[in-house]
Design a protein around this motif. Sequence first.
Motif, PDB file in Angstrom:
ATOM      1  N   MET A 128      78.948 130.413 -22.009  1.00 15.31           N
ATOM      2  CA  MET A 128      79.542 130.738 -20.926  1.00 15.31           C
ATOM      3  C   MET A 128      79.345 129.678 -19.966  1.00 15.31           C
ATOM      4  N   VAL A 129      80.480 129.286 -19.053  1.00 16.10           N
ATOM      5  CA  VAL A 129      80.381 128.128 -18.278  1.00 16.10           C
ATOM      6  C   VAL A 129      80.201 128.799 -16.672  1.00 16.10           C
ATOM      7  N   VAL A 130      79.403 128.367 -15.911  1.00 18.71           N
ATOM      8  CA  VAL A 130      79.319 128.723 -14.415  1.00 18.71           C
ATOM      9  C   VAL A 130      79.740 127.512 -13.653  1.00 18.71           C
ATOM     10  N   SER A 131      80.290 127.943 -12.587  1.00 16.30           N
ATOM     11  CA  SER A 131      80.527 126.828 -11.504  1.00 16.30           C
ATOM     12  C   SER A 131      80.204 127.230 -10.306  1.00 16.30           C
ATOM     13  N   GLN A 132      80.078 126.226  -9.490  1.00 18.47           N
ATOM     14  CA  GLN A 132      79.630 126.330  -7.961  1.00 18.47           C
ATOM     15  C   GLN A 132      80.729 126.129  -6.916  1.00 18.47           C
ATOM     16  N   ARG A 133      80.806 126.645  -6.104  1.00 13.43           N
ATOM     17  CA  ARG A 133      81.538 126.159  -4.708  1.00 13.43           C
ATOM     18  C   ARG A 133      80.758 126.737  -3.670  1.00 13.43           C
ATOM     19  N   ARG A 134      80.898 126.136  -2.557  1.00 13.40           N
ATOM     20  CA  ARG A 134      80.227 126.666  -1.427  1.00 13.40           C
ATOM     21  C   ARG A 134      80.877 128.165  -0.709  1.00 13.40           C
ATOM     22  N   PHE A 135      80.022 128.936  -0.657  1.00 13.21           N
ATOM     23  CA  PHE A 135      80.601 130.303  -0.092  1.00 13.21           C
ATOM     24  C   PHE A 135      80.566 130.143   1.412  1.00 13.21           C
ATOM     25  N   LEU A 143      84.075 132.717   6.369  1.00 14.09           N
ATOM     26  CA  LEU A 143      85.302 132.677   6.857  1.00 14.09           C
ATOM     27  C   LEU A 143      86.203 131.593   6.142  1.00 14.09           C
ATOM     28  N   ASN A 144      85.789 131.501   4.777  1.00 11.90           N
ATOM     29  CA  ASN A 144      86.576 130.763   3.871  1.00 11.90           C
ATOM     30  C   ASN A 144      86.774 129.490   4.050  1.00 11.90           C
ATOM     31  N   ARG A 145      85.998 129.025   4.761  1.00  8.94           N
ATOM     32  CA  ARG A 145      86.057 127.294   5.061  1.00  8.94           C
ATOM     33  C   ARG A 145      85.907 126.524   3.872  1.00  8.94           C
ATOM     34  N   LYS A 146      86.497 125.432   3.810  1.00  9.54           N
ATOM     35  CA  LYS A 146      86.479 124.615   2.385  1.00  9.54           C
ATOM     36  C   LYS A 146      85.464 123.410   2.785  1.00  9.54           C
ATOM     37  N   HIS A 147      84.468 123.297   1.655  1.00  9.86           N
ATOM     38  CA  HIS A 147      83.365 122.428   1.830  1.00  9.86           C
ATOM     39  C   HIS A 147      83.316 121.509   0.447  1.00  9.86           C
ATOM     40  N   LYS A 148      82.782 120.446   0.435  1.00  3.15           N
ATOM     41  CA  LYS A 148      82.716 119.923  -1.038  1.00  3.15           C
ATOM     42  C   LYS A 148      81.355 119.581  -1.400  1.00  3.15           C
ATOM     43  N   GLU A 149      80.309 119.848  -0.683  1.00  2.51           N
ATOM     44  CA  GLU A 149      79.158 119.740  -1.061  1.00  2.51           C
ATOM     45  C   GLU A 149      78.595 120.607  -2.175  1.00  2.51           C
ATOM     46  N   LYS A 150      77.818 120.078  -3.139  1.00  2.00           N
ATOM     47  CA  LYS A 150      77.293 120.681  -4.283  1.00  2.00           C
ATOM     48  C   LYS A 150      75.969 120.446  -4.285  1.00  2.00           C
ATOM     49  N   TRP A 151      75.142 121.610  -4.759  1.00  3.18           N
ATOM     50  CA  TRP A 151      73.718 121.651  -4.914  1.00  3.18           C
ATOM     51  C   TRP A 151      73.240 121.809  -6.227  1.00  3.18           C
ATOM     52  N   ILE A 152      71.731 121.322  -6.215  1.00  2.00           N
ATOM     53  CA  ILE A 152      71.215 121.523  -7.539  1.00  2.00           C
ATOM     54  C   ILE A 152      70.704 123.088  -7.387  1.00  2.00           C
TER      55      ILE A 152
END
Length: 105
Positions: A1-8, A11-20
């Motif tokens: 299984m592959v998991v991915s992340q995106r900032r929640f 208000l559904n704003r877009k963000h590019k940051e990724k975290w560990i």
Amino acid sequence: MVVSQRRFSLLNRKHKEKWIIPLRYITDKAEKKTVVVKKKGAVIPGSSAWIKFNYEQHGFYRVQYDDVLLESLGKLLCQKKLSSLDGAGIENDLYSLMISLQYPL
């Protein structure tokens, strides 16, 4: 299984940051493990009938399950095979997702 992340964002704003992110989970085999998600995603090794992320609600992240897995987790909650704390976590994630979908940008 592959998991991915995106900032929640509620208000559904877009963000590019990724975290560990230390992603804690339990499987149908009662395996309790943690995998570290770096950058875009990670691979969960092995296979199982179901998987519950953020097991015991220790993480500060939201989980979006696909329909099939969500239905399996619902059945497990009804059978009392998952804790009420995990049930509350699933419900809270679903609620937050629905709220965020009401406010598209």
